[in-house]
Design an enzyme around this catalytic site. Structure first.
Site, PDB file in Angstrom:
ATOM      1  N   ARG A  87       0.870  -1.190   0.000  1.00 42.27           N
ATOM      2  CA  ARG A  87       0.000   0.000   0.000  1.00 42.27           C
ATOM      3  C   ARG A  87       0.902   1.233   0.000  1.00 42.27           C
ATOM      4  NH1 ARG A  87      -3.699  -0.180   5.001  1.00 42.27           N
ATOM      5  NH2 ARG A  87      -4.924  -1.676   3.808  1.00 42.27           N
ATOM      6  N   ARG A 157      -1.616   6.881   9.366  1.00 40.94           N
ATOM      7  CA  ARG A 157      -1.675   6.314   8.011  1.00 40.94           C
ATOM      8  C   ARG A 157      -1.685   7.413   6.934  1.00 40.94           C
ATOM      9  NH1 ARG A 157      -3.940   0.978   8.181  1.00 40.94           N
ATOM     10  NH2 ARG A 157      -3.266   0.044  10.136  1.00 40.94           N
ATOM     11  N   LYS A 222      -3.679   1.710  14.925  1.00 39.66           N
ATOM     12  CA  LYS A 222      -3.665   2.548  13.733  1.00 39.66           C
ATOM     13  C   LYS A 222      -4.300   3.913  14.013  1.00 39.66           C
ATOM     14  CE  LYS A 222      -6.091  -0.336  11.222  1.00 39.66           C
ATOM     15  NZ  LYS A 222      -6.997  -0.956  10.221  1.00 39.66           N
ATOM     16  N   LYS A 224      -5.769   7.586  11.915  1.00 38.71           N
ATOM     17  CA  LYS A 224      -6.119   8.100  10.582  1.00 38.71           C
ATOM     18  C   LYS A 224      -6.452   9.590  10.608  1.00 38.71           C
ATOM     19  CE  LYS A 224      -7.588   3.620   8.943  1.00 38.71           C
ATOM     20  NZ  LYS A 224      -8.647   2.759   8.425  1.00 38.71           N
ATOM     21  N   CYS A 447     -15.349  -3.242  -0.100  1.00 37.57           N
ATOM     22  CA  CYS A 447     -13.941  -3.461   0.248  1.00 37.57           C
ATOM     23  C   CYS A 447     -13.407  -4.613  -0.591  1.00 37.57           C
ATOM     24  CB  CYS A 447     -13.819  -3.777   1.735  1.00 37.57           C
ATOM     25  SG  CYS A 447     -14.472  -5.409   2.134  1.00 37.57           S
ATOM     26  N   CYS A 453      -7.947 -10.820   1.165  1.00 43.17           N
ATOM     27  CA  CYS A 453      -8.027 -10.365   2.556  1.00 43.17           C
ATOM     28  C   CYS A 453      -8.162 -11.554   3.505  1.00 43.17           C
ATOM     29  CB  CYS A 453      -9.203  -9.417   2.755  1.00 43.17           C
ATOM     30  SG  CYS A 453      -9.299  -8.912   4.489  1.00 43.17           S
ATOM     31  N   CYS A 492     -16.393  -8.097   6.231  1.00 50.03           N
ATOM     32  CA  CYS A 492     -16.357  -8.369   7.676  1.00 50.03           C
ATOM     33  C   CYS A 492     -16.622  -7.048   8.381  1.00 50.03           C
ATOM     34  CB  CYS A 492     -15.011  -8.983   8.079  1.00 50.03           C
ATOM     35  SG  CYS A 492     -13.706  -7.779   8.367  1.00 50.03           S
ATOM     36  N   CYS A 496     -13.741  -1.590   6.089  1.00 48.56           N
ATOM     37  CA  CYS A 496     -12.847  -0.957   5.107  1.00 48.56           C
ATOM     38  C   CYS A 496     -13.590  -0.259   3.970  1.00 48.56           C
ATOM     39  CB  CYS A 496     -11.891  -1.993   4.549  1.00 48.56           C
ATOM     40  SG  CYS A 496     -10.964  -2.840   5.836  1.00 48.56           S
TER      41      CYS A 496
HETATM   42 FE1  SRM Z   1      -8.956  -1.848   6.125  1.00 46.95          FE
HETATM   43  C1  SRM Z   1      -7.577  -4.415   7.822  1.00 46.95           C
HETATM   44  C2  SRM Z   1      -8.199  -3.303   3.200  1.00 46.95           C
HETATM   45  C3  SRM Z   1      -9.720   1.030   4.544  1.00 46.95           C
HETATM   46  C4  SRM Z   1     -10.604  -0.753   8.938  1.00 46.95           C
HETATM   47  N1  SRM Z   1      -7.990  -3.540   5.624  1.00 46.95           N
HETATM   48  C5  SRM Z   1      -7.453  -4.461   6.472  1.00 46.95           C
HETATM   49  C6  SRM Z   1      -6.644  -5.506   5.714  1.00 46.95           C
HETATM   50  C7  SRM Z   1      -5.239  -5.008   5.624  1.00 46.95           C
HETATM   51  C8  SRM Z   1      -6.724  -6.943   6.265  1.00 46.95           C
HETATM   52  C9  SRM Z   1      -5.648  -7.339   7.255  1.00 46.95           C
HETATM   53  O1  SRM Z   1      -5.498  -6.700   8.326  1.00 46.95           O
HETATM   54  O2  SRM Z   1      -4.944  -8.294   6.984  1.00 46.95           O
HETATM   55  C10 SRM Z   1      -7.362  -5.433   4.326  1.00 46.95           C
HETATM   56  C11 SRM Z   1      -6.540  -5.861   3.128  1.00 46.95           C
HETATM   57  C12 SRM Z   1      -7.418  -6.371   2.019  1.00 46.95           C
HETATM   58  C13 SRM Z   1      -6.686  -6.552   0.752  1.00 46.95           C
HETATM   59  O3  SRM Z   1      -6.462  -7.714   0.363  1.00 46.95           O
HETATM   60  O4  SRM Z   1      -6.341  -5.563   0.103  1.00 46.95           O
HETATM   61  C14 SRM Z   1      -7.868  -4.001   4.351  1.00 46.95           C
HETATM   62  N2  SRM Z   1      -8.827  -1.208   4.241  1.00 46.95           N
HETATM   63  C15 SRM Z   1      -8.577  -1.990   3.152  1.00 46.95           C
HETATM   64  C16 SRM Z   1      -8.811  -1.237   1.861  1.00 46.95           C
HETATM   65  C17 SRM Z   1      -7.845  -1.632   0.745  1.00 46.95           C
HETATM   66  C18 SRM Z   1     -10.274  -1.416   1.434  1.00 46.95           C
HETATM   67  C19 SRM Z   1     -10.626  -0.999   0.036  1.00 46.95           C
HETATM   68  O5  SRM Z   1     -11.381  -1.773  -0.555  1.00 46.95           O
HETATM   69  O6  SRM Z   1     -10.225   0.048  -0.455  1.00 46.95           O
HETATM   70  C20 SRM Z   1      -8.655   0.204   2.385  1.00 46.95           C
HETATM   71  C21 SRM Z   1      -7.214   0.650   2.346  1.00 46.95           C
HETATM   72  C22 SRM Z   1      -7.078   2.023   2.875  1.00 46.95           C
HETATM   73  C23 SRM Z   1      -5.708   2.611   2.712  1.00 46.95           C
HETATM   74  O7  SRM Z   1      -5.330   2.870   1.576  1.00 46.95           O
HETATM   75  O8  SRM Z   1      -5.062   2.867   3.739  1.00 46.95           O
HETATM   76  C24 SRM Z   1      -9.089   0.038   3.840  1.00 46.95           C
HETATM   77  N3  SRM Z   1      -9.914  -0.113   6.673  1.00 46.95           N
HETATM   78  C25 SRM Z   1     -10.238   0.892   5.822  1.00 46.95           C
HETATM   79  C26 SRM Z   1     -11.227   1.730   6.421  1.00 46.95           C
HETATM   80  C27 SRM Z   1     -11.929   2.912   5.743  1.00 46.95           C
HETATM   81  C28 SRM Z   1     -11.206   4.213   5.927  1.00 46.95           C
HETATM   82  O9  SRM Z   1     -10.144   4.265   6.586  1.00 46.95           O
HETATM   83  O10 SRM Z   1     -11.720   5.195   5.423  1.00 46.95           O
HETATM   84  C29 SRM Z   1     -11.490   1.210   7.682  1.00 46.95           C
HETATM   85  C30 SRM Z   1     -12.571   1.722   8.679  1.00 46.95           C
HETATM   86  C31 SRM Z   1     -12.221   2.985   9.350  1.00 46.95           C
HETATM   87  C32 SRM Z   1     -11.564   2.732  10.675  1.00 46.95           C
HETATM   88  O11 SRM Z   1     -10.344   2.539  10.687  1.00 46.95           O
HETATM   89  O12 SRM Z   1     -12.284   2.666  11.670  1.00 46.95           O
HETATM   90  C33 SRM Z   1     -10.648   0.052   7.831  1.00 46.95           C
HETATM   91  N4  SRM Z   1      -9.024  -2.443   8.066  1.00 46.95           N
HETATM   92  C34 SRM Z   1      -9.805  -1.896   9.054  1.00 46.95           C
HETATM   93  C35 SRM Z   1      -9.653  -2.686  10.256  1.00 46.95           C
HETATM   94  C36 SRM Z   1     -10.342  -2.424  11.614  1.00 46.95           C
HETATM   95  C37 SRM Z   1      -9.572  -1.475  12.456  1.00 46.95           C
HETATM   96  C38 SRM Z   1     -10.113  -1.362  13.866  1.00 46.95           C
HETATM   97  O13 SRM Z   1     -10.336  -0.233  14.293  1.00 46.95           O
HETATM   98  O14 SRM Z   1     -10.305  -2.394  14.513  1.00 46.95           O
HETATM   99  C39 SRM Z   1      -8.785  -3.752   9.932  1.00 46.95           C
HETATM  100  C40 SRM Z   1      -8.338  -4.888  10.855  1.00 46.95           C
HETATM  101  C41 SRM Z   1      -7.352  -4.454  11.882  1.00 46.95           C
HETATM  102  O15 SRM Z   1      -6.753  -3.391  11.823  1.00 46.95           O
HETATM  103  O16 SRM Z   1      -7.161  -5.247  12.814  1.00 46.95           O
HETATM  104  C42 SRM Z   1      -8.423  -3.580   8.554  1.00 46.95           C
HETATM  105 FE1  SF4 Z   2     -11.002  -7.438   4.657  1.00 44.38          FE
HETATM  106 FE2  SF4 Z   2     -12.921  -6.974   6.383  1.00 44.38          FE
HETATM  107 FE3  SF4 Z   2     -11.472  -4.964   5.454  1.00 44.38          FE
HETATM  108 FE4  SF4 Z   2     -13.175  -6.133   3.867  1.00 44.38          FE
HETATM  109  S1  SF4 Z   2     -13.715  -5.019   5.731  1.00 44.38           S
HETATM  110  S2  SF4 Z   2     -11.033  -5.649   3.343  1.00 44.38           S
HETATM  111  S3  SF4 Z   2     -13.101  -8.221   4.533  1.00 44.38           S
HETATM  112  S4  SF4 Z   2     -10.717  -6.593   6.725  1.00 44.38           S
END
Ligand code: SRM
Ligand code: SF4
Length: 584
Positions: A87, A157, A222, A224, A447, A453, A492, A496
């Site tokens: 990323r 981030r 994390k 943001k 997502c 993922c 899930c 994201c």
């Molecule tokens: Fe996310 C984890 C993809 C935006 C909350 N996110 C992941 C992971 C890395 C899975 C992992 O931990 O192994 C996913 C990888 C999937 C893949 O194969 O690419 C993933 N997140 C994404 C992306 C690519 C979704 C998309 O379809 O675009 C976004 C990448 C953003 C970036 O460029 O940095 C992405 N993730 C978000 C958002 C939305 C936002 O930030 O606007 C959220 C919700 C906002 C928030 O943080 O509350 C988000 N991602 C999470 C979480 C839950 C965090 C938490 O507070 O518990 C995880 C899991 C974790 O961190 O444990 C996670």
């Molecule tokens: Fe993966 Fe869940 Fe984030 Fe979708 S919402 S990319 S399934 S961690």
């Protein structure tokens, strides 16, 4: 909606108890170096050892394997086909054509999926990079002025900024703040340069001198940050820990309202986790931006929960210590007092597709990229779009830059009048521009989920296009052909694809099963509420059919779907305290 300012009697500022294992991992990492170099040299496995597979996140990578073939490999007694997802760090989502051409080539030559995936945080991901190619990947990024530092892990981030090239001067200044914030809050360790760019290690002192802002153990979780220009909330403030809402007078930026403590993730069945809107702390003149950012980050660094990672984000710290206490500490640390918030309003969230003219006489073309996935379609009989080739051809002639949006779309920005026709012709030829794309599709987002993922419980990106076909038909059947609903799917409850800020949010519960949430609004100012649990795909469609039939029949003039479901009581209106949020 903003949370009421909470006053907590005798707040627990620091959570005592056995620290989460990630804290040990960070403390032992020698400022994010770990033994990544040794793992990289080990060709017996395609993966990284446990601690290093966490540490590489702070360098912008996740260890993954393709879940579609995981079981088959297990049967054949093979280790998972480890690879990394990269990323990039792209504050404000701006990338130039030269950089684009280099990442396009890298995706072709060295990734197993061959795609460039635009994310919900204004950057791109490569999926499927094998270990022998990782160093080359970072060196390629470095050669074009990019990196992937701190795009994952317990750090600040990629910093978002409204993708608004129209008011170019205001946007330029907001973008510059996004870049300054990103740089200011970056880890200062030289681990990235040493490991990936072969730079020499220079001995430094330890502790705060190495990481004056993030500290030797980095953040509890994390973090943001965004810069947003009302009235467009395209970066979804309530998903973020720290937001700077631009306040301008006569087109000139004078400062920011500061919103703290948003976040969307939760865990099914665990009521101690919940999505939460950010609180408005008040206004600051722009010269205090970095001091305030630093004070919010260091307060969260010192008070965030390092015992339970599920309650470690800023949103939980605010609820535990009280918003008043947190805000007073930020003022004390920054030496700046917030004044009353300046009035502003968010009215939209989406991207405006097609051409718009900026006030500087340049033109900007926003392209709709379904799911942000830039890839040539391998099967002409499926849809035959050659998005990746199209972007490459545009990059070859484009004189301006590209802006990735927080809705997984892309803007070809800064086009001179004379170049418009050629760019549009390429965009149309390769399926990047298509007048037939419905408003509903443009307002839908998913997502990544399967196959890359590791946390996905249900499909999202691969489910969305067909789901939208069905929703389009349902809307037409119910007399709503020209309407749309903000529809978001995540595999899930991590959030994201920001389904917890959607008018209809579908959150993966298991294969083919989703929890259905209803009731955010067009501006993304509130979290939706649980409507139905564990609904299968047929159930999702019949619910949407019944709900939109009522919306069509009973709505007031111009009433959005999210407002409607609340007004008629399909879901309850107000979440008084996010801690009482019921999710499943
Ligand atoms: Fe996310 C984890 C993809 C935006 C909350 N996110 C992941 C992971 C890395 C899975 C992992 O931990 O192994 C996913 C990888 C999937 C893949 O194969 O690419 C993933 N997140 C994404 C992306 C690519 C979704 C998309 O379809 O675009 C976004 C990448 C953003 C970036 O460029 O940095 C992405 N993730 C978000 C958002 C939305 C936002 O930030 O606007 C959220 C919700 C906002 C928030 O943080 O509350 C988000 N991602 C999470 C979480 C839950 C965090 C938490 O507070 O518990 C995880 C899991 C974790 O961190 O444990 C996670
Ligand atoms: Fe993966 Fe869940 Fe984030 Fe979708 S919402 S990319 S399934 S961690």
């Amino acid at each position: 909606m903003s949370n009421n300012f909470t006053k907590v009697e005798n707040p627990v500022l620091i959570v005592e108890g056995k620290q989460a294992d990630n804290e040990r991992m960070k403390a032992d990492s020698d400022y994010l170096r770990g033994t990544i170099k040794e793992d990289l040299a080990d060709r017996m496995t395609g993966g990284f050892t446990a601690d290093n597979s966490q540490l590489i996140r702070t360098h912008g990578m996740y260890q993954q394997d393709d879940r579609d073939i995981r079981a088959e490999r297990q049967k054949q007694k093979l280790e998972p086909l480890h690879n990394v997802m990269l990323r990039a760090r792209l504050p404000g989502g701006i990338i130039n054509p030269t950089q684009w051409l280099a990442i396009d080539k890298f995706a072709d030559d060295y990734t197993s999926y061959g795609s460039i995936r635009l994310t919900t945080r204004q950057t791109f991901q490569f999926h499927g990079v094998l270990k022998p190619n990782i160093k080359l990947m970072h060196q390629t990024l470095n050669s074009i002025g990019l990196d992937s530092i701190a795009t994952a892990g317990d750090v600040n981030r990629n910093v978002l900024c409204t993708s608004n090239p129209v008011e170019s001067e205001l946007h330029q200044e907001a973008y510059e703040w996004a870049t300054k914030l990103s740089e200011h809050l970056l880890p200062k360790t030289r681990a990235y340069a040493e490991i990936w760019l072969d730079e020499e290690r220079v001995e430094t002192t330890k502790g705060e001198e190495v990481e004056p802002i993030l500290g030797s153990n980095y953040l509890p979780r994390k973090f943001k940050t965004t810069v947003v220009i009302p009235p467009n909330n395209d970066i979804d403030v309530h998903a973020n820990d720290l937001n700077f809402v631009a306040i301008s007078e006569n087109g000139e930026l004078i400062g920011f309202n500061v919103l703290v403590g948003g976040g969307l993730a939760m865990t099914h069945g665990d009521n101690a986790t919940y999505p939460r809107c950010a609180d408005d702390f008040g206004f600051i003149p722009k010269e205090h931006t970095l001091a305030i950012a630093e004070a919010v980050v260091t307060t969260q660094r010192d008070w965030g929960n390092r015992v339970n990672r599920k309650n470690a984000k800023t949103k939980y710290t605010l609820d535990r210590v009280g918003v008043d206490t947190f805000k007073a500490e930020v003022e004390r640390r920054a030496g700046v007092n917030f004044s009353d918030s300046r009035p502003y309003e968010f009215t939209t969230r989406g991207d405006s597709f097609g051409w718009v003219a900026g006030i500087d006489g340049k033109h900007h073309l926003t392209l709709f990229i379904e799911n942000g996935r830039i890839l040539d379609s391998l099967r002409a009989d499926l849809d035959g779009k050659t998005l990746k080739t199209g972007m490459r051809e545009i990059a070859k002639i484009h004189q301006g830059d590209f802006r990735l949006t927080a809705n997984q779309n892309l803007i070809v920005a800064g086009v001179a009048e004379a170049d418009k026709a050629a760019i549009e012709q390429l965009a149309r030829q390769h399926g990047l521009m298509n007048d037939g794309v419905s408003k509903q599709r443009k307002n839908s987002m998913a997502c990544v989920a399967f196959p890359t993922c590791p946390l996905a419980m249900a499909e999202a990106e691969r489910y969305l296009p067909g789901l939208v076909d069905d929703v389009e038909n349902i809307l037409a059947k119910n007399g709503l052909k020209d309407e749309s609903i903000i529809l978001r799917v995540t595999g899930c409850p991590n959030g994201c694809g920001r389904a917890m800020l959607a008018e209809i949010g579908l959150i993966g519960k298991g294969p083919g099963k989703y929890n259905m949430y209803l009731g955010s609004d067009v501006a993304g100012s509130r979290v939706p509420k649980l409507y139905k649990e564990n609904v299968d795909e047929a159930g999702v469609l019949s619910e949407i059919d019944a709900l939109t039939a009522r919306w069509s029949a009973e709505r007031t003039a111009g009433e959005g779907f999210g407002d409607f479901v609340i007004r008629v009581g399909i879901v309850e209106q107000v979440i008084v305290s996010f801690r009482d949020f019921h999710h499943a």
